[in-house]
Structures are given as C-alpha cells and as structure tokens.
Motif scaffolding. Sequence first.
Motif, PDB file in Angstrom:
ATOM      1  N   PRO A  11      21.800  11.434  35.509  1.00 20.71           N
ATOM      2  CA  PRO A  11      21.450  11.203  36.918  1.00 20.71           C
ATOM      3  C   PRO A  11      22.337  10.140  37.571  1.00 20.71           C
ATOM      4  O   PRO A  11      22.644  10.226  38.757  1.00 20.71           O
ATOM      5  CB  PRO A  11      19.992  10.739  36.865  1.00 20.71           C
ATOM      6  N   TRP A  12      22.770   9.160  36.783  1.00 14.24           N
ATOM      7  CA  TRP A  12      23.677   8.143  37.304  1.00 14.24           C
ATOM      8  C   TRP A  12      24.985   8.797  37.764  1.00 14.24           C
ATOM      9  O   TRP A  12      25.506   8.453  38.832  1.00 14.24           O
ATOM     10  CB  TRP A  12      23.941   7.085  36.220  1.00 14.24           C
ATOM     11  N   TRP A  49      25.340  11.813  38.797  1.00 11.68           N
ATOM     12  CA  TRP A  49      25.025  12.560  40.012  1.00 11.68           C
ATOM     13  C   TRP A  49      24.956  11.624  41.224  1.00 11.68           C
ATOM     14  O   TRP A  49      25.548  11.910  42.270  1.00 11.68           O
ATOM     15  CB  TRP A  49      23.710  13.310  39.813  1.00 11.68           C
ATOM     16  N   LEU A  50      24.246  10.495  41.067  1.00 13.58           N
ATOM     17  CA  LEU A  50      24.038   9.594  42.198  1.00 13.58           C
ATOM     18  C   LEU A  50      25.255   8.734  42.532  1.00 13.58           C
ATOM     19  O   LEU A  50      25.530   8.476  43.703  1.00 13.58           O
ATOM     20  CB  LEU A  50      22.838   8.680  41.921  1.00 13.58           C
ATOM     21  N   LEU A  70      20.623  17.082  36.323  1.00 15.64           N
ATOM     22  CA  LEU A  70      19.249  16.606  36.201  1.00 15.64           C
ATOM     23  C   LEU A  70      18.448  17.425  35.187  1.00 15.64           C
ATOM     24  O   LEU A  70      17.515  16.906  34.572  1.00 15.64           O
ATOM     25  CB  LEU A  70      18.555  16.613  37.562  1.00 15.64           C
ATOM     26  N   THR A  96      27.364  17.165  39.967  1.00 18.35           N
ATOM     27  CA  THR A  96      26.388  18.177  40.360  1.00 18.35           C
ATOM     28  C   THR A  96      24.952  17.763  40.027  1.00 18.35           C
ATOM     29  O   THR A  96      24.699  17.122  39.008  1.00 18.35           O
ATOM     30  CB  THR A  96      26.708  19.524  39.681  1.00 18.35           C
ATOM     31  N   ALA A  97      24.045  18.167  40.882  1.00 18.61           N
ATOM     32  CA  ALA A  97      22.626  17.887  40.649  1.00 18.61           C
ATOM     33  C   ALA A  97      22.087  18.669  39.455  1.00 18.61           C
ATOM     34  O   ALA A  97      21.007  18.352  38.936  1.00 18.61           O
ATOM     35  CB  ALA A  97      21.817  18.211  41.900  1.00 18.61           C
ATOM     36  N   TRP A  98      22.823  19.674  39.012  1.00 15.97           N
ATOM     37  CA  TRP A  98      22.397  20.432  37.832  1.00 15.97           C
ATOM     38  C   TRP A  98      22.317  19.548  36.586  1.00 15.97           C
ATOM     39  O   TRP A  98      21.677  19.908  35.602  1.00 15.97           O
ATOM     40  CB  TRP A  98      23.335  21.615  37.583  1.00 15.97           C
TER      41      TRP A  98
END
Length: 108
Positions: free
Chosen positions: A22-23, A25-26, A35, A31-33
């Motif tokens: 997630p880090w 991603w943020l 997650l 990509t949010a995938w």
Amino acid sequence: MLKTSLLFFVTALCEIIGCYLPWLWLKRGATAWLLLPAGLSLALFVWLLTLHPTASGRVYAAYGGVYVCTALLWLRYVDGVRLSVYDWAGAAIALCGMLIIVAGWGRA
C-alpha cells in the motif's frame, strides 16, 4: 527455538510486505491492485501469529524483537540503505530480548 525464530521472521516479512505494497500505491503511484496481495499478506501475518503455543502478549513481545531485525534487513536490501553500527547493535539487542522471552515460554 530455531523453528520459533524462523516462524517469526516469515511472520515479519508478511507484515512488512502487507504494509509496503500500500505504501508503494500511496507514495509511488503504483497500481491499486497491490492492495489485494497486501491484504492477503496481512491475513497470513495474523494467522502465523496464532501458531505459537503461548499467550498472545508474549507472542507479540517476542515477535517485536524479530520484527526490528527483519525491518532493518528490509531497509538494507530492499530500500538500499546502509546500516550503521547502531542499527546492528539495536537489532542484536532486540533479538536477544526475543530469545530471552521465548526461552521462558512454559516456565512462567
């Protein structure tokens, strides 16, 4: 003791990966995938913590020492940051604390 230590290291990797994805991603626009595997990794982390045969508080306390070492190894090999003598000394002290706590399992 070796089996417990190895289980803690695998557990720590699952936790770190579950937080690192997630880090990415943020902070890095990945990509949010990411997650999805992050959630699976954190679920595996929680399950692995339940495999130890003692009270949860002792497991968490002992795990903390291994987490410190694993996080510093991650810092070195994934983030590419050179560790200082203070990092290595702190990791050794944390690992000794874990070994002392685990040695007392079943004796308290």
